[in-house]
Design a protein around this motif. Structure first.
Motif, PDB file in Angstrom:
ATOM      1  N   GLY A 109       0.799  -1.196   0.039  1.00 24.16           N
ATOM      2  CA  GLY A 109      -0.055   0.045   0.048  1.00 24.16           C
ATOM      3  C   GLY A 109       0.923   1.159   0.000  1.00 24.16           C
ATOM      4  O   GLY A 109       0.263   2.304   0.184  1.00 24.16           O
ATOM      5  N   GLY A 110       2.096   1.224  -0.020  1.00 22.42           N
ATOM      6  CA  GLY A 110       3.140   2.459  -0.146  1.00 22.42           C
ATOM      7  C   GLY A 110       3.420   2.622  -1.532  1.00 22.42           C
ATOM      8  O   GLY A 110       2.687   2.498  -2.554  1.00 22.42           O
ATOM      9  N   GLY A 111       4.438   3.504  -1.522  1.00 23.12           N
ATOM     10  CA  GLY A 111       4.940   3.938  -2.850  1.00 23.12           C
ATOM     11  C   GLY A 111       6.176   3.454  -3.369  1.00 23.12           C
ATOM     12  O   GLY A 111       6.468   2.099  -3.078  1.00 23.12           O
ATOM     13  N   HIS A 112       6.723   4.147  -4.251  1.00 18.95           N
ATOM     14  CA  HIS A 112       7.881   3.628  -4.857  1.00 18.95           C
ATOM     15  C   HIS A 112       9.161   3.507  -3.817  1.00 18.95           C
ATOM     16  O   HIS A 112       9.813   4.773  -3.873  1.00 18.95           O
ATOM     17  CB  HIS A 112       8.626   4.442  -6.046  1.00 18.95           C
ATOM     18  CG  HIS A 112       7.405   4.270  -7.094  1.00 18.95           C
ATOM     19  ND1 HIS A 112       6.989   3.157  -7.722  1.00 18.95           N
ATOM     20  CD2 HIS A 112       6.323   5.093  -7.509  1.00 18.95           C
ATOM     21  CE1 HIS A 112       6.067   3.354  -8.612  1.00 18.95           C
ATOM     22  NE2 HIS A 112       5.630   4.633  -8.516  1.00 18.95           N
ATOM     23  N   GLU A 113       9.317   2.950  -2.821  1.00 22.84           N
ATOM     24  CA  GLU A 113      10.054   2.948  -1.621  1.00 22.84           C
ATOM     25  C   GLU A 113      11.382   2.317  -1.743  1.00 22.84           C
ATOM     26  O   GLU A 113      12.454   2.313  -0.904  1.00 22.84           O
ATOM     27  CB  GLU A 113       9.440   2.642  -0.474  1.00 22.84           C
ATOM     28  CG  GLU A 113       7.991   3.372  -0.209  1.00 22.84           C
ATOM     29  CD  GLU A 113       8.284   4.722  -0.131  1.00 22.84           C
ATOM     30  OE1 GLU A 113       9.370   5.251   0.405  1.00 22.84           O
ATOM     31  OE2 GLU A 113       7.188   5.478  -0.199  1.00 22.84           O
ATOM     32  N   ASN A 114      11.767   1.418  -2.614  1.00 23.19           N
ATOM     33  CA  ASN A 114      12.822   0.531  -3.035  1.00 23.19           C
ATOM     34  C   ASN A 114      14.037   1.506  -3.630  1.00 23.19           C
ATOM     35  O   ASN A 114      13.681   1.828  -4.842  1.00 23.19           O
ATOM     36  CB  ASN A 114      12.795  -0.599  -3.842  1.00 23.19           C
ATOM     37  CG  ASN A 114      13.741  -1.446  -3.881  1.00 23.19           C
ATOM     38  OD1 ASN A 114      14.993  -1.218  -3.480  1.00 23.19           O
ATOM     39  ND2 ASN A 114      13.453  -2.756  -4.264  1.00 23.19           N
ATOM     40  N   PRO A 127       8.170  -5.093  -6.081  1.00 26.14           N
ATOM     41  CA  PRO A 127       9.666  -4.790  -5.999  1.00 26.14           C
ATOM     42  C   PRO A 127       9.744  -3.267  -5.540  1.00 26.14           C
ATOM     43  O   PRO A 127      10.683  -2.715  -5.383  1.00 26.14           O
ATOM     44  CB  PRO A 127      10.018  -4.742  -7.490  1.00 26.14           C
ATOM     45  CG  PRO A 127       8.961  -5.498  -8.110  1.00 26.14           C
ATOM     46  CD  PRO A 127       7.718  -5.512  -7.227  1.00 26.14           C
ATOM     47  N   ASP A 128       8.522  -2.572  -5.055  1.00 23.19           N
ATOM     48  CA  ASP A 128       8.721  -1.008  -4.639  1.00 23.19           C
ATOM     49  C   ASP A 128       8.924  -1.327  -3.191  1.00 23.19           C
ATOM     50  O   ASP A 128       9.099  -0.090  -2.461  1.00 23.19           O
ATOM     51  CB  ASP A 128       7.604  -0.318  -5.145  1.00 23.19           C
ATOM     52  CG  ASP A 128       7.735  -0.026  -6.605  1.00 23.19           C
ATOM     53  OD1 ASP A 128       8.585   0.429  -7.079  1.00 23.19           O
ATOM     54  OD2 ASP A 128       6.679  -0.366  -7.424  1.00 23.19           O
ATOM     55  N   THR A 131      13.913  -2.912   1.041  1.00 25.75           N
ATOM     56  CA  THR A 131      14.470  -4.157   1.335  1.00 25.75           C
ATOM     57  C   THR A 131      15.466  -3.853   2.546  1.00 25.75           C
ATOM     58  O   THR A 131      15.563  -5.000   3.166  1.00 25.75           O
ATOM     59  CB  THR A 131      15.167  -4.786   0.242  1.00 25.75           C
ATOM     60  OG1 THR A 131      16.234  -3.793  -0.172  1.00 25.75           O
ATOM     61  CG2 THR A 131      14.347  -4.905  -1.041  1.00 25.75           C
ATOM     62  N   GLY A 132      16.194  -2.927   2.640  1.00 26.90           N
ATOM     63  CA  GLY A 132      17.216  -2.778   3.604  1.00 26.90           C
ATOM     64  C   GLY A 132      18.374  -3.233   3.259  1.00 26.90           C
ATOM     65  O   GLY A 132      19.314  -3.383   4.262  1.00 26.90           O
ATOM     66  N   LEU A 133      18.496  -3.481   1.920  1.00 21.53           N
ATOM     67  CA  LEU A 133      19.673  -4.521   1.405  1.00 21.53           C
ATOM     68  C   LEU A 133      20.668  -3.380   0.795  1.00 21.53           C
ATOM     69  O   LEU A 133      20.265  -2.347   0.459  1.00 21.53           O
ATOM     70  CB  LEU A 133      19.175  -5.348   0.400  1.00 21.53           C
ATOM     71  CG  LEU A 133      18.492  -6.557   0.957  1.00 21.53           C
ATOM     72  CD1 LEU A 133      17.945  -7.350  -0.389  1.00 21.53           C
ATOM     73  CD2 LEU A 133      19.162  -7.483   1.940  1.00 21.53           C
ATOM     74  N   SER A 134      21.906  -3.735   0.828  1.00 27.65           N
ATOM     75  CA  SER A 134      22.988  -2.636   0.112  1.00 27.65           C
ATOM     76  C   SER A 134      22.546  -2.972  -1.657  1.00 27.65           C
ATOM     77  O   SER A 134      21.812  -3.912  -1.877  1.00 27.65           O
ATOM     78  CB  SER A 134      24.059  -3.237   0.042  1.00 27.65           C
ATOM     79  OG  SER A 134      24.540  -4.280  -0.235  1.00 27.65           O
ATOM     80  N   ALA A 135      22.804  -2.212  -2.318  1.00 25.62           N
ATOM     81  CA  ALA A 135      22.777  -2.273  -3.886  1.00 25.62           C
ATOM     82  C   ALA A 135      23.262  -3.565  -4.132  1.00 25.62           C
ATOM     83  O   ALA A 135      22.551  -4.379  -5.016  1.00 25.62           O
ATOM     84  CB  ALA A 135      23.387  -1.038  -4.702  1.00 25.62           C
ATOM     85  N   LYS A 136      24.456  -3.940  -3.800  1.00 23.45           N
ATOM     86  CA  LYS A 136      24.912  -5.330  -4.394  1.00 23.45           C
ATOM     87  C   LYS A 136      24.167  -6.469  -3.724  1.00 23.45           C
ATOM     88  O   LYS A 136      23.955  -7.306  -4.700  1.00 23.45           O
ATOM     89  CB  LYS A 136      26.526  -5.548  -3.918  1.00 23.45           C
ATOM     90  CG  LYS A 136      27.229  -6.785  -4.203  1.00 23.45           C
ATOM     91  CD  LYS A 136      28.375  -6.827  -3.780  1.00 23.45           C
ATOM     92  CE  LYS A 136      29.231  -8.110  -4.394  1.00 23.45           C
ATOM     93  NZ  LYS A 136      30.051  -8.669  -3.522  1.00 23.45           N
ATOM     94  N   GLN A 137      23.894  -6.397  -2.616  1.00 23.68           N
ATOM     95  CA  GLN A 137      22.909  -7.417  -2.006  1.00 23.68           C
ATOM     96  C   GLN A 137      21.779  -7.413  -2.878  1.00 23.68           C
ATOM     97  O   GLN A 137      20.972  -8.615  -3.287  1.00 23.68           O
ATOM     98  CB  GLN A 137      22.709  -7.345  -0.575  1.00 23.68           C
ATOM     99  CG  GLN A 137      23.882  -7.642   0.260  1.00 23.68           C
ATOM    100  CD  GLN A 137      23.427  -7.253   1.714  1.00 23.68           C
ATOM    101  OE1 GLN A 137      23.052  -5.997   1.709  1.00 23.68           O
ATOM    102  NE2 GLN A 137      23.813  -7.737   2.523  1.00 23.68           N
ATOM    103  N   HIS A 138      21.040  -6.527  -3.006  1.00 30.76           N
ATOM    104  CA  HIS A 138      19.671  -6.570  -3.733  1.00 30.76           C
ATOM    105  C   HIS A 138      19.908  -6.850  -5.073  1.00 30.76           C
ATOM    106  O   HIS A 138      19.191  -7.618  -5.740  1.00 30.76           O
ATOM    107  CB  HIS A 138      19.068  -4.916  -3.778  1.00 30.76           C
ATOM    108  CG  HIS A 138      18.019  -4.726  -4.761  1.00 30.76           C
ATOM    109  ND1 HIS A 138      17.870  -4.643  -6.231  1.00 30.76           N
ATOM    110  CD2 HIS A 138      16.800  -4.907  -4.207  1.00 30.76           C
ATOM    111  CE1 HIS A 138      16.642  -4.598  -6.322  1.00 30.76           C
ATOM    112  NE2 HIS A 138      15.892  -4.523  -5.144  1.00 30.76           N
ATOM    113  N   ASP A 139      20.837  -6.426  -5.861  1.00 27.35           N
ATOM    114  CA  ASP A 139      20.949  -6.984  -7.169  1.00 27.35           C
ATOM    115  C   ASP A 139      21.311  -8.500  -7.344  1.00 27.35           C
ATOM    116  O   ASP A 139      20.769  -8.961  -8.239  1.00 27.35           O
ATOM    117  CB  ASP A 139      22.117  -6.044  -7.976  1.00 27.35           C
ATOM    118  CG  ASP A 139      21.793  -4.686  -8.210  1.00 27.35           C
ATOM    119  OD1 ASP A 139      20.467  -4.545  -7.869  1.00 27.35           O
ATOM    120  OD2 ASP A 139      22.791  -3.978  -8.653  1.00 27.35           O
TER     121      ASP A 139
END
Length: 185
Positions: A109-114, A127-128, A131-139
């Motif tokens: 129910g939120g916005g583009h928060e990722n 996907p929005d 996540t609290g992940l680093s860019a590398k972890q996320h990718d």
């Protein structure tokens, strides 16, 4: 957990989505008493009758399953963004990645928060979610998940791009009987 598809379900689900969004969390709602495609269809009709919801029939693209109908249940957030609910169900008509022991729906129910997947426009999706992940972890996680999903949807073949907007895939006869009046022919 929503006990049944009655008139209280709409306000309960809406309140739960808004409450989860206020604390930047997604929401998974279980419907343990829903057991049949007709139960799911009746619940979709109930939600689609409310002002913040709409239901649409999607067209098969690469894969044609003439006995089944892909449906998208859309929810409008408080910020005016649209989210296509993700449905899960113990039904053979559902794609393998959406089969589960209980009927359930996931919402954001939120916005583009990722921060790692900047979004734009009026549509939001899972996907929005932040996540609290680093860019590398996320990718790395994104690539691993994409590969696994692609493999799971290969047999039987499914259109993974269409599924991004699919809430439920229900048998055509159930859609005609239970939902046809609000979707049209």
């Amino acid at each position: 957990m929503i006990e049944s598809a009655d008139d209280r379900a709409g306000p309960e689900v809406e309140g739960a989505i808004d409450g989860a969004a206020a604390i930047m969390k997604p929401l998974l709602v279980l419907f343990p008493r829903m057991r049949t495609p007709a139960d799911v269809a009746q619940h979709l009709v109930l939600l689609a009758s409310r002002p913040r919801w709409s239901l649409r029939r999607l067209a098969w693209r690469k894969i044609d399953r003439p006995g089944d109908v892909p449906l998208s249940l859309l929810f409008k957030t408080h910020d005016g963004l649209t989210f296509a609910a993700l449905g899960l169900a113990p039904l053979g008509s559902m794609p393998v990645t959406r089969r589960a022991p209980y009927v359930a729906m996931a919402f954001w129910g939120g916005g583009h928060e990722n921060l790692h997947r900047p979004g734009a426009g009026v549509e939001v999706g899972l996907p929005d979610i932040p996540t609290g992940l680093s860019a590398k972890q996320h990718d790395e996680l994104w690539d691993k998940t994409t590969a696994l999903t692609k493999a799971l949807l290969a047999d039987p073949p499914e259109d993974r791009f269409l599924l991004r907007n699919v809430t439920f895939v229900l048998p055509r006869d159930v859609v005609a009987t239970e939902i046809g009046a609000i979707l049209g022919p």
